[in-house]
Write a protein that holds these residues in place. Structure first.
Motif, PDB file in Angstrom:
ATOM      1  N   ALA A 189       0.828  -1.205   0.000  1.00 49.91           N
ATOM      2  CA  ALA A 189       0.000   0.000   0.000  1.00 49.91           C
ATOM      3  C   ALA A 189       0.865   1.259   0.000  1.00 49.91           C
ATOM      4  CB  ALA A 189      -0.935   0.001   1.204  1.00 49.91           C
ATOM      5  N   SER A 190       1.980   1.224   0.718  1.00 49.53           N
ATOM      6  CA  SER A 190       2.873   2.374   0.764  1.00 49.53           C
ATOM      7  C   SER A 190       3.425   2.703  -0.616  1.00 49.53           C
ATOM      8  CB  SER A 190       4.027   2.112   1.727  1.00 49.53           C
ATOM      9  OG  SER A 190       3.559   1.895   3.044  1.00 49.53           O
ATOM     10  N   GLY A 191       3.752   1.681  -1.384  1.00 44.33           N
ATOM     11  CA  GLY A 191       4.229   1.922  -2.746  1.00 44.33           C
ATOM     12  C   GLY A 191       3.188   2.620  -3.598  1.00 44.33           C
ATOM     13  N   GLY A 192       1.919   2.194  -3.459  1.00 43.37           N
ATOM     14  CA  GLY A 192       0.851   2.852  -4.203  1.00 43.37           C
ATOM     15  C   GLY A 192       0.660   4.299  -3.788  1.00 43.37           C
ATOM     16  N   VAL A 193       0.725   4.555  -2.487  1.00 38.30           N
ATOM     17  CA  VAL A 193       0.554   5.919  -1.977  1.00 38.30           C
ATOM     18  C   VAL A 193       1.696   6.813  -2.446  1.00 38.30           C
ATOM     19  CG1 VAL A 193       0.543   7.332   0.113  1.00 38.30           C
ATOM     20  CG2 VAL A 193      -0.830   5.242   0.014  1.00 38.30           C
ATOM     21  N   ILE A 194       2.923   6.323  -2.386  1.00 35.28           N
ATOM     22  CA  ILE A 194       4.069   7.120  -2.824  1.00 35.28           C
ATOM     23  C   ILE A 194       3.915   7.523  -4.290  1.00 35.28           C
ATOM     24  CG2 ILE A 194       6.543   6.998  -3.335  1.00 35.28           C
ATOM     25  CD1 ILE A 194       6.833   5.297  -0.790  1.00 35.28           C
ATOM     26  N   GLY A 195       3.509   6.584  -5.119  1.00 33.74           N
ATOM     27  CA  GLY A 195       3.323   6.900  -6.527  1.00 33.74           C
ATOM     28  C   GLY A 195       2.271   7.969  -6.756  1.00 33.74           C
ATOM     29  N   SER A 196       1.143   7.863  -6.059  1.00 33.07           N
ATOM     30  CA  SER A 196       0.078   8.850  -6.221  1.00 33.07           C
ATOM     31  C   SER A 196       0.500  10.224  -5.707  1.00 33.07           C
ATOM     32  CB  SER A 196      -1.192   8.377  -5.500  1.00 33.07           C
ATOM     33  OG  SER A 196      -1.774   7.275  -6.180  1.00 33.07           O
ATOM     34  N   LEU A 197       1.253  10.266  -4.613  1.00 36.82           N
ATOM     35  CA  LEU A 197       1.723  11.551  -4.091  1.00 36.82           C
ATOM     36  C   LEU A 197       2.699  12.205  -5.066  1.00 36.82           C
ATOM     37  CD1 LEU A 197       2.268  10.767  -0.300  1.00 36.82           C
ATOM     38  CD2 LEU A 197       0.499  12.241  -1.312  1.00 36.82           C
TER      39      LEU A 197
END
Length: 377
Positions: free
Chosen positions: A220-228
């Motif tokens: 989930a952290s990887g997905g959030v980093i990409g969106s940010l």
């Protein structure tokens, strides 16, 4: 328990996402409204959004470059036919209420979201769950993080982080193609990466692998980093990649106690692209735009080498930006083959295209310079 993407190099695990991405990119030019992979998603941002079509554009209906305003739509009195009054002037006006707005594309992002989750869960079933025994109990697996005594030395966690990031970039692009606004695509992409990763862990819990909350969280952290990064338009400068480096064995064969696994042949990087950084600093990148600086992580020898000789490496390297090289060679994003090729070059570290040094955390010694391939040097 297993990395979200990539884990084992199972053809089933790799083929379905690859084919789905290729189909989306290949169909792009024919899609209504066009599917150029959106800035801030699968390809790097241009730095500023393109302006739309405005009636007051500087060149519209104006040969001298003057902005076209209401006066350009007035007829001189000499050109107006005399009707009731010889001095009457006719003004052409457009009633906004009579002009229909351009039809908006129907938001089909729910189809994209559903297909994404179904594809990954289906792939997990075919690759792993179908051959595993179904358990009635919900089992947990506390795998740890990057500790030296974990089964992969943290390489699986790095793969979850980078995999969640890469999958999120393609998902955001697909959501925007499906009609989502950039903000909605960023939010849904981050949420769906976390949801899908968690559902995969739930499936693992009932098939003998165990639910790893560490895997779910870091995916989930990887997905959030990409969106940010996409939201703040930093994705032309910062990215992550997954790479294959090959398997090198220790010089001393007596310390080898099993067959090498794929983790020893992989590395994961967080990159700063000179093509994005230098223009932000007001500098012309020149030939430096074909380079990037990376922080890299990888492990060797887990668990097929005796424990004292296993390695956890973190380091820095200078590498070729193969995505920029692809653009310089004339590869086009909107061609049926160019889109997938550029995506591959952007998110995959081609072997031996970088050189750097690493600090080996277990033995507390520096190694290199190398390309992350050598086991002993």
């Amino acid at each position: 328990m297993r990395p979200f993407f990539p884990h084992r190099l199972s053809p089933l695990r790799v083929a379905l996402p690859a084919l789905a991405v290729a189909a989306l990119l290949a169909a792009a030019p024919a899609a209504a409204g066009g599917f150029s992979v959106a800035p801030g998603s699968a390809f790097p941002s241009s730095g500023s959004p393109q302006d739309g079509f405005h009636m007051d554009g500087a060149s519209l209906l104006s040969t001298d470059g003057e902005a076209a305003g209401p006066g350009h739509f007035l007829l001189d009195s000499s050109e107006v036919p005399a009707l009731a009054d010889a001095h009457a002037r006719l003004r052409w006006e457009v009633d906004p209420e009579t002009v229909s707005a351009a039809p908006q594309r129907r938001d089909k992002s729910w189809i994209v979201a559903t297909s994404f989750t179904a594809a990954f869960l289906g792939l997990e079933y075919l690759a792993f769950w179908a051959s595993a025994e179904l358990s009635e109990d919900f089992q947990f697996a506390n795998e740890g993080w990057f500790d030296p005594d974990t089964y992969s030395g943290g390489a699986d966690k790095a793969s979850h982080l980078v995999g969640g990031y890469i999958a999120g970039r393609f998902l955001e692009s697909a959501l925007r193609w499906g009609g989502s606004t950039p903000e909605k695509a960023q939010l849904v992409s981050a949420g769906l990466i976390g949801l899908t990763g968690t559902l995969i862990e739930v499936g693992d819990a009932y098939h003998g692998f165990g639910f790893s909350w560490q895997d779910a969280l870091i995916t989930a952290s990887g997905g959030v980093i990409g969106s940010l990064l996409s939201h703040y338009r930093l994705d032309d400068t910062i990215t992550m990649r997954w790479g294959r480096v090959g398997i090198d064995k220790p010089d001393d064969p007596s310390v080898v106690v099993g067959s090498p696994n794929h983790y020893s042949a992989e590395m994961y990087t967080a990159d700063v692209r000179m093509a994005g950084l230098l223009p932000r600093l007001g500098k012309s990148p020149g030939l430096a735009k074909y380079l990037l600086a990376s922080v890299a992580y990888g492990t060797k020898g887990y668990p097929w080498v005796e424990q004292p000789y296993r390695q956890r490496r973190i380091g820095v390297e200078i590498a070729l930006d193969t995505y920029e090289i692809g653009l310089a060679l004339g590869i086009r994003k909107d061609s049926w083959w160019g889109g997938p090729t550029l995506a591959f070059l952007r998110y995959f570290r081609v072997p031996f295209t970088g050189i750097g040094v690493q600090y080996e955390l277990n033995s507390r010694r520096w190694m290199g310079p190398n390309s992350f391939y050598s086991y002993d040097h």
